[in-house]
Write an enzyme that holds these catalytic residues in place. Structure first.
Site, PDB file in Angstrom:
ATOM      1  NE  ARG A  41      -1.761  -2.365   2.739  1.00 34.50           N
ATOM      2  CZ  ARG A  41      -1.919  -3.656   2.456  1.00 34.50           C
ATOM      3  NH1 ARG A  41      -2.997  -4.052   1.849  1.00 34.50           N
ATOM      4  NH2 ARG A  41      -1.019  -4.550   2.812  1.00 34.50           N
ATOM      5  CB  THR A  42       3.574   2.555   2.145  1.00 35.73           C
ATOM      6  OG1 THR A  42       2.885   2.166   3.327  1.00 35.73           O
ATOM      7  CG2 THR A  42       4.235   3.895   2.374  1.00 35.73           C
ATOM      8  CE  LYS A  46      26.664  -4.190  -8.577  1.00 45.21           C
ATOM      9  NZ  LYS A  46      26.852  -3.310  -9.730  1.00 45.21           N
ATOM     10  NE  ARG A  60       7.512   0.771   4.405  1.00 46.26           N
ATOM     11  CZ  ARG A  60       6.281   0.260   4.475  1.00 46.26           C
ATOM     12  NH1 ARG A  60       6.069  -0.991   4.145  1.00 46.26           N
ATOM     13  NH2 ARG A  60       5.274   1.015   4.863  1.00 46.26           N
ATOM     14  CG  HIS A  78       4.268   4.098   8.358  1.00 47.76           C
ATOM     15  ND1 HIS A  78       4.286   4.967   7.279  1.00 47.76           N
ATOM     16  CD2 HIS A  78       3.813   2.921   7.874  1.00 47.76           C
ATOM     17  CE1 HIS A  78       3.868   4.314   6.193  1.00 47.76           C
ATOM     18  NE2 HIS A  78       3.581   3.079   6.537  1.00 47.76           N
TER      19      HIS A  78
HETATM   20  C1  NCD Z   1       2.337  -1.095   8.044  1.00 52.86           C
HETATM   21  C2  NCD Z   1       3.828  -0.915   8.071  1.00 52.86           C
HETATM   22  O1  NCD Z   1       4.524  -1.199   7.093  1.00 52.86           O
HETATM   23  O2  NCD Z   1       4.291  -0.445   9.099  1.00 52.86           O
HETATM   24  N1  NCD Z   1       1.807  -1.228   6.766  1.00 52.86           N
HETATM   25  C3  NCD Z   1       1.530  -0.112   6.035  1.00 52.86           C
HETATM   26  O3  NCD Z   1       2.385   0.690   5.737  1.00 52.86           O
HETATM   27  N2  NCD Z   1       0.252   0.088   5.690  1.00 52.86           N
HETATM   28  C4  NCD Z   1       1.817  -2.045   9.029  1.00 52.86           C
HETATM   29  C5  NCD Z   1       2.327  -3.459   9.068  1.00 52.86           C
HETATM   30  O4  NCD Z   1       3.237  -3.858   8.345  1.00 52.86           O
HETATM   31  O5  NCD Z   1       1.786  -4.207   9.901  1.00 52.86           O
END
Ligand code: NCD
Length: 304
Positions: free
Chosen positions: A54-55, A84, A105, A133
């Site tokens: 999703r993100t 590498k 991320r 997040h």
């Molecule tokens: C979350 C994350 O990556 O922190 N997912 C997200 O970004 N919607 C939650 C999760 O992984 O449980």
């Protein structure tokens, strides 16, 4: 009001700036449907050193709906950093020459802050280890406001893995800006970090820590459920001890207020039983769409 440049921690944003983002997200609802070319001269780089559905896709969808372009990697095993041994600093120094903004991320706490320190272009934190997040917290606030008509005055339960779940860390700190009552429902070993509980209390919020879902469901206007973050446990036995303990099924939904909403950042494992997906309170897939308009707002506010 300070201009937004980087978005690393939710704590970098004032209530005023959060409200501006939520108002802009609301305006983005029609832009998302009709598309625009406001960011047609901008390139967004996505650097995902950790799994995401999703993100990353909602950031890409947001940028494309604003007419911008996207490049990057979603799988670290195809990048020089993954294969590498290139440092994060060198990766950033390279990508800043290809794009106008970086969305990152990374599995380590503090990684997004480090990236921002090396970067000559704005950096957005799309998840830094178990720490934060912030864009998820903003879309969660936007979802609450859109679905409940307000945030102030609500009774909100944050449930599940409050220790390793980065979304609840950012959301908890974001809610400290509002006049809400909070229930923190987690197994004993997965309680919310004391620093975040203290911050919410210092801001004047009524915070109660409970260790059963029953107490979290009763009277709540918003039930925010999270996945137990198996991959972040140092010892798998610690995970098996709590696995499956905090979940919601249709018997639980029957105990909830009729107009309450259930949110979840997703992905779910077993903590939301599929039998509740059709309940009127189940809003987690509607919440997914709000990620697009919220991220459109963030990109627009930073880049234009
Ligand atoms: C979350 C994350 O990556 O922190 N997912 C997200 O970004 N919607 C939650 C999760 O992984 O449980």
């Amino acid at each position: 009001m300070g201009r937004i440049y980087n978005l690393i921690s939710i704590q970098d944003l004032s209530r005023e700036t959060i409200d501006l983002i939520l108002d802009t997200a609301h305006k983005m609802e029609s832009v998302a449907a009709e598309r625009s070319n406001e960011l047609s001269n901008k390139i967004m780089a996505v650097l995902f050193f950790e799994a995401s559905t999703r993100t990353r896709l909602s950031f890409e969808s947001a940028m494309l709906r604003l007419g911008g372009s996207v490049l990057g990697f979603a799988d670290v095993t195809t990048s020089s950093a993954g294969v590498k041994g290139e440092t994060l600093a060198d990766t950033i120094r390279t990508v800043e020459r290809y794009a106008d903004i970086i969305v990152i991320r990374h599995p380590l706490d503090g990684s997004a802050r480090v990236a921002a320190e090396f970067s000559a272009i704005p950096v957005i934190n799309a998840g830094s280890g178990a720490e934060e997040h912030p864009t998820q917290a903003l879309l969660d606030l936007y979802s609450i406001k859109k679905m409940k008509g307000k945030i102030d005055g609500l009774f909100i339960s944050l449930c599940g893995d409050l220790r390793y779940g980065r979304t609840v860390h950012s959301l908890g700190m974001a809610l400290a800006n509002y006049d809400v009552s909070i229930n923190l429902a987690a197994p004993e070993s997965l309680r919310m970090k004391p620093a975040i509980v203290d911050e919410m209390r210092k801001a004047g919020l009524k915070v109660r820590e409970v260790n059963s879902m029953d107490e979290a469901l009763k009277d709540a206007d918003v039930v925010y459920m999270t996945r137990i973050q198996k991959e972040r446990f140092p010892d798998v036995r610690e995970y098996t001890a709590v696995q499956g303990k905090f979940r919601i099924d249709s018997d639980d939904v029957a105990k909830m207020k009729r107009d309450a909403i259930i949110l979840h950042p997703l992905p779910r494992v077993d903590e939301l039983d599929a039998s509740i997906d059709t309940a009127p309170q189940a809003k987690y897939f509607d919440q997914v769409y709000n990620g697009v308009v919220t991220r459109m707002a963030i990109l627009k506010l930073i880049l234009s």
